[in-house]
Design an enzyme around this catalytic site. Sequence first.
Site, PDB file in Angstrom:
ATOM      1  N   CYS B 100       0.846  -1.185   0.000  1.00  0.00           N
ATOM      2  CA  CYS B 100       0.000   0.000   0.000  1.00  0.00           C
ATOM      3  C   CYS B 100       0.884   1.238   0.000  1.00  0.00           C
ATOM      4  O   CYS B 100       1.665   1.438   0.930  1.00  0.00           O
ATOM      5  CB  CYS B 100      -0.902  -0.014   1.243  1.00  0.00           C
ATOM      6  N   CYS B 104      -3.349   7.494  -2.148  1.00  0.00           N
ATOM      7  CA  CYS B 104      -4.592   7.600  -2.914  1.00  0.00           C
ATOM      8  C   CYS B 104      -5.745   8.182  -2.099  1.00  0.00           C
ATOM      9  O   CYS B 104      -6.651   8.805  -2.657  1.00  0.00           O
ATOM     10  CB  CYS B 104      -4.995   6.246  -3.460  1.00  0.00           C
ATOM     11  N   THR B 191      -4.356   5.340   6.918  1.00  0.00           N
ATOM     12  CA  THR B 191      -3.261   4.883   6.077  1.00  0.00           C
ATOM     13  C   THR B 191      -2.283   6.017   5.791  1.00  0.00           C
ATOM     14  O   THR B 191      -2.696   7.088   5.352  1.00  0.00           O
ATOM     15  CB  THR B 191      -3.865   4.372   4.746  1.00  0.00           C
ATOM     16  N   GLU B 257      -0.649   2.175   9.263  1.00  0.00           N
ATOM     17  CA  GLU B 257      -1.936   2.742   9.644  1.00  0.00           C
ATOM     18  C   GLU B 257      -1.812   3.257  11.083  1.00  0.00           C
ATOM     19  O   GLU B 257      -0.990   2.738  11.852  1.00  0.00           O
ATOM     20  CB  GLU B 257      -3.045   1.687   9.588  1.00  0.00           C
ATOM     21  N   HIS B 292     -12.729   5.787  -3.907  1.00  0.00           N
ATOM     22  CA  HIS B 292     -11.750   4.960  -3.208  1.00  0.00           C
ATOM     23  C   HIS B 292     -11.921   3.493  -3.567  1.00  0.00           C
ATOM     24  O   HIS B 292     -10.949   2.744  -3.615  1.00  0.00           O
ATOM     25  CB  HIS B 292     -11.846   5.184  -1.707  1.00  0.00           C
ATOM     26  N   TYR B 296      -8.776   0.605  -5.850  1.00  0.00           N
ATOM     27  CA  TYR B 296      -8.239  -0.709  -5.519  1.00  0.00           C
ATOM     28  C   TYR B 296      -7.645  -1.455  -6.711  1.00  0.00           C
ATOM     29  O   TYR B 296      -7.284  -2.625  -6.586  1.00  0.00           O
ATOM     30  CB  TYR B 296      -9.272  -1.549  -4.760  1.00  0.00           C
ATOM     31  N   CYS B 298      -4.875  -0.872  -7.281  1.00  0.00           N
ATOM     32  CA  CYS B 298      -3.555  -1.100  -6.696  1.00  0.00           C
ATOM     33  C   CYS B 298      -3.356  -2.564  -6.335  1.00  0.00           C
ATOM     34  O   CYS B 298      -2.230  -3.083  -6.423  1.00  0.00           O
ATOM     35  CB  CYS B 298      -3.368  -0.245  -5.451  1.00  0.00           C
ATOM     36  N   GLU B 446      -7.090  -5.161   4.440  1.00  0.00           N
ATOM     37  CA  GLU B 446      -7.481  -3.851   3.946  1.00  0.00           C
ATOM     38  C   GLU B 446      -8.290  -3.985   2.660  1.00  0.00           C
ATOM     39  O   GLU B 446      -9.189  -3.180   2.395  1.00  0.00           O
ATOM     40  CB  GLU B 446      -6.237  -3.000   3.727  1.00  0.00           C
TER      41      GLU B 446
END
Lengths: 99, 484
Positions: B100, B104, B191, B257, B292, B296, B298, B446
Amino acid sequence: MNNIRKIGLKYCGGCAPQYDRVQAVASIKRHLAGRVEFVSYEDRDVEGVLVVAGCPTACVDLTLFEGRPLWVVTSEKDAEGFVEKIKKMENTDGLERGI
Amino acid sequence: MSLMNAKQYEESLRKLHFNVWMFGKKIENVVDDPIIRPSMNAVAATYEFAHYPEYEDLMTATSHITGKKVNRFCHIHQSTADLVKKSKMGRLLGSLTGCCFQRCVGMDAMNALSMTTYDIDQKYETGYNKRFLKYLEYVQENDLTCDGAMTDPKGDRSKAPHQQDDPDMFMHVVEEREGGIVVRGAKCHQTGAVNSHEIIIMPTISMREEDKDYAISFAIPADSEGITYIMGRQSCDTRKLEKGTMDRGNQFYGGHEALVVFEDVFVPWDRIFMYKEWDFAGQLVEQFASYHRQSYACKAGVGDVLIGAAQTIAEYNGAQKASHVKDKIIEMNHLNETLYCGSIACASEGHKEPSGTYYVNTLLANVCKQNVTRFPFEIARLAQDIAGGLMVTLPSEEDFRSPEVGKWIEKYYKANTDIPTEYRMRILRLIENITLGTAAVGYLTESMHGAGSPQAQRIMISRQVNMNAKKKVAKKLSGIPEDE
């Protein structure tokens, strides 16, 4: 006297490239050494722009380059083809648009 | 200021004065702390790669405010092409960092605010959008990383914010002053919190009039007085304190986090983008969540790393030609590309909002995220299947380097004789990192809960599909009169 052509270079963003674009450009540069100088695509004093896309989607925004000679390569084979095309061009005043 | 590079970003963080706690101690040097450092490296990568010609087209955009080149994480989407490039950028960075990369959330918060502030202004003739755009220009000019902070602790889930026994379970205003407001509360699971220059607060649920003190959105410097960060633990986190680095798996990058506590923090009026317009809280939540959920993509990038590692270990084990191994790799790729499909689809089907910002297709964004709550778990399972049990019984690097026992590990854990035992160990540690270790926080749990837990997407899917249209076509084709 040898005129070295100036060509701008623009990569796609490389999210999931199907070949190694950086290696392909390195190979193009080796084969065209002494014939072509690759500069930033933002340089306005170029004969054209080579767009190196990692896949056939070629998602680069080409409207940035409207009116200018443009080549888009989307594979290693395209890259080889680009090299051959440049080598074959002799004493032209400008480069033909390749797309 | 032009785009920062990694070094400049690191130096910019050193100028901040965070109040950060971990393992019962205040962290005096956050940037160099060995447990936090890999996460800073990941955010730094978002800066550094913007300067690489081969990534620039995804990593940068042209600001619609200034016309200057900006990092895409500071950009407001001006077209579906922008939305698609955002998805692609996420995949790219996931594959380059294997974790992560944290930036973003701020981008998604700013895009949502660009729309909600405009809509609030249209209804109430407020000036939030102009204020927000001025803030955005500041963020772009200084190439800042913003923590988009939504999740309140929430307390008793059966009670509304104003009904909670402890009023601080949702962030709220406690005092109004001439220059601004004072707020109290906390934001969970933040995050990249201590890798951020700014923190942008949003409400976490839709609200009623009785909750208006909780309907607030604002942005302040991340090191503002009154803010305390308590770092979250991650599986295998203390491996980063060991002498060697091999057992970390990912040698360079990670995530983090934190619980972020606001103890009577002052917020000036010019940084407030929503103040008690409770009827817009739900819109801001939904718009942020939709962006959001798109983000993902990602996980498809991290999936690329995991699939690559699974193929590599199969080759190192000499098992790559087995038909079941090949089929498992195919399945992993199928699932991974399906994740990517969802993000690209919701981006491609985006549209322009009245504010001018382009917004994703919310049904497809929720479908995208619903897949993300499931497929990484199966991809991870298949990776562990291919890797074998050695992944979780491997001795430590210290034992491997030991003059007394290292030779046994070198001898007995060599598989393909062309491959050094160390390489086999390293790739196993990477698979462990992503499926069980620090990166599993981002890749698995997550994926489950980030941007909303699975049920949240199912509710949105249910609300947004047009069931009447589906019934109509079914009845027509089966010869049932339309009005029956």
